[in-house]
Write a protein that holds these residues in place. Structure first.
Motif, short mmCIF file in Angstrom:
data_model
loop_
_atom_site.label_atom_id
_atom_site.label_comp_id
_atom_site.label_asym_id
_atom_site.label_seq_id
_atom_site.Cartn_x
_atom_site.Cartn_y
_atom_site.Cartn_z
N LYS A 1 0.83 -1.21 0.00
CA LYS A 1 0.00 0.00 0.00
C LYS A 1 0.87 1.26 0.00
O LYS A 1 0.58 2.22 -0.68
CB LYS A 1 -0.95 0.00 1.18
CG LYS A 1 -2.10 -0.96 1.00
CD LYS A 1 -3.17 -0.74 2.02
CE LYS A 1 -4.33 -1.66 1.78
NZ LYS A 1 -5.31 -1.11 0.88
N ARG A 2 1.94 1.23 0.78
CA ARG A 2 2.84 2.38 0.83
C ARG A 2 3.45 2.66 -0.54
O ARG A 2 3.52 3.80 -0.98
CB ARG A 2 3.95 2.15 1.87
CG ARG A 2 4.79 3.41 2.15
CD ARG A 2 6.15 3.08 2.72
NE ARG A 2 6.96 2.32 1.80
CZ ARG A 2 7.58 2.84 0.72
NH1 ARG A 2 7.48 4.10 0.43
NH2 ARG A 2 8.32 2.07 -0.06
N TYR A 3 3.86 1.61 -1.23
CA TYR A 3 4.44 1.76 -2.57
C TYR A 3 3.43 2.43 -3.51
O TYR A 3 3.77 3.38 -4.22
CB TYR A 3 4.84 0.39 -3.14
CG TYR A 3 5.32 0.45 -4.57
CD1 TYR A 3 6.65 0.72 -4.86
CD2 TYR A 3 4.44 0.26 -5.63
CE1 TYR A 3 7.09 0.80 -6.17
CE2 TYR A 3 4.87 0.34 -6.94
CZ TYR A 3 6.19 0.61 -7.21
OH TYR A 3 6.63 0.69 -8.51
N CYS A 4 2.20 1.97 -3.49
CA CYS A 4 1.19 2.52 -4.39
C CYS A 4 0.84 3.97 -4.04
O CYS A 4 0.69 4.81 -4.92
CB CYS A 4 -0.07 1.65 -4.38
SG CYS A 4 0.20 0.04 -5.18
N VAL A 5 0.71 4.26 -2.76
CA VAL A 5 0.41 5.64 -2.34
C VAL A 5 1.55 6.57 -2.72
O VAL A 5 1.33 7.65 -3.27
CB VAL A 5 0.12 5.71 -0.82
CG1 VAL A 5 0.11 7.14 -0.33
CG2 VAL A 5 -1.20 5.02 -0.50
N GLN A 6 2.77 6.15 -2.47
CA GLN A 6 3.93 7.00 -2.74
C GLN A 6 4.12 7.24 -4.24
O GLN A 6 4.47 8.34 -4.66
CB GLN A 6 5.19 6.36 -2.16
CG GLN A 6 6.42 7.22 -2.31
CD GLN A 6 7.62 6.59 -1.63
OE1 GLN A 6 7.65 5.40 -1.33
NE2 GLN A 6 8.63 7.40 -1.39
N ASN A 7 3.87 6.24 -5.07
CA ASN A 7 4.14 6.35 -6.50
C ASN A 7 2.95 6.77 -7.34
O ASN A 7 3.13 7.36 -8.40
CB ASN A 7 4.70 5.03 -7.03
CG ASN A 7 6.10 4.79 -6.52
OD1 ASN A 7 7.04 5.46 -6.92
ND2 ASN A 7 6.23 3.86 -5.59
N PHE A 8 1.72 6.46 -6.87
CA PHE A 8 0.55 6.73 -7.71
C PHE A 8 -0.60 7.42 -6.97
O PHE A 8 -1.62 7.72 -7.57
CB PHE A 8 0.04 5.42 -8.33
CG PHE A 8 1.07 4.76 -9.19
CD1 PHE A 8 1.35 5.23 -10.46
CD2 PHE A 8 1.79 3.67 -8.73
CE1 PHE A 8 2.31 4.64 -11.26
CE2 PHE A 8 2.76 3.07 -9.51
CZ PHE A 8 3.02 3.55 -10.78
N GLY A 9 -0.48 7.61 -5.68
CA GLY A 9 -1.52 8.30 -4.92
C GLY A 9 -2.75 7.45 -4.66
O GLY A 9 -3.80 7.98 -4.32
N THR A 10 -2.64 6.15 -4.79
CA THR A 10 -3.76 5.25 -4.52
C THR A 10 -3.32 4.17 -3.54
O THR A 10 -2.16 3.77 -3.55
CB THR A 10 -4.29 4.59 -5.81
OG1 THR A 10 -5.40 3.74 -5.47
CG2 THR A 10 -3.24 3.77 -6.52
N SER A 11 -4.24 3.71 -2.72
CA SER A 11 -3.92 2.63 -1.79
C SER A 11 -4.55 1.31 -2.23
O SER A 11 -4.46 0.32 -1.53
CB SER A 11 -4.39 2.98 -0.38
OG SER A 11 -5.79 3.12 -0.36
N GLU A 12 -5.15 1.31 -3.41
CA GLU A 12 -5.77 0.08 -3.90
C GLU A 12 -4.72 -0.79 -4.58
O GLU A 12 -3.99 -0.33 -5.46
CB GLU A 12 -6.90 0.41 -4.88
CG GLU A 12 -8.09 1.03 -4.18
CD GLU A 12 -9.27 1.13 -5.11
OE1 GLU A 12 -9.63 0.12 -5.75
OE2 GLU A 12 -9.81 2.25 -5.21
#
Length: 117
Positions: A76-87
């Motif tokens: 989730k952290r990777y997705c939030v940091q790189n794309f702004g989504t937690s899905e």
């Protein structure tokens, strides 16, 4: 022997206090899972498609359930940091039933994809 006078002494004390606080902040910022700190890492699966990623969690011997939680968090952290989504769409999932993902040595590896809108 040289002595520090007045304002210089105060400056030295402030710098020492700042260094001590900075050292403490690093350990208090650590996120633990089931009371254990795991040094989980994530990276893009390939240069061409950064939406897909790989998460590794070492030291599974410290606790399997904590390692699963650390893997889910890191994805989730990777997705939030790189794309702004937690899905996350997991391919090899830390959310699967216990025992589904087997350690490779003392490490768990998960793969997934960030779900973009």
């Amino acid at each position: 022997m040289t002595t520090i006078k007045g304002g210089a002494q105060a400056l030295v004390l402030v710098l020492m206090a700042g260094a001590m606080v900075a050292g403490c902040a690093r350990t208090t910022e650590r996120i633990t899972f089931n009371g254990v700190f795991y040094k989980q890492k994530s990276k893009a699966a390939s240069r061409d498609n950064r939406e897909r990623f790989v998460v590794t969690v070492p030291r599974v011997n410290r606790g399997y359930d904590g390692a699963l939680a650390a893997g889910a968090y890191e994805g989730k952290r990777y997705c939030v940091q790189n794309f702004g989504t937690s899905e996350v769409e997991w391919y090899i999932s830390p959310l699967a039933p216990r025992g589904t993902v087997q350690p490779n040595g003392n490490k768990l590896t998960f793969t997934g994809k960030c779900v973009l809108w």
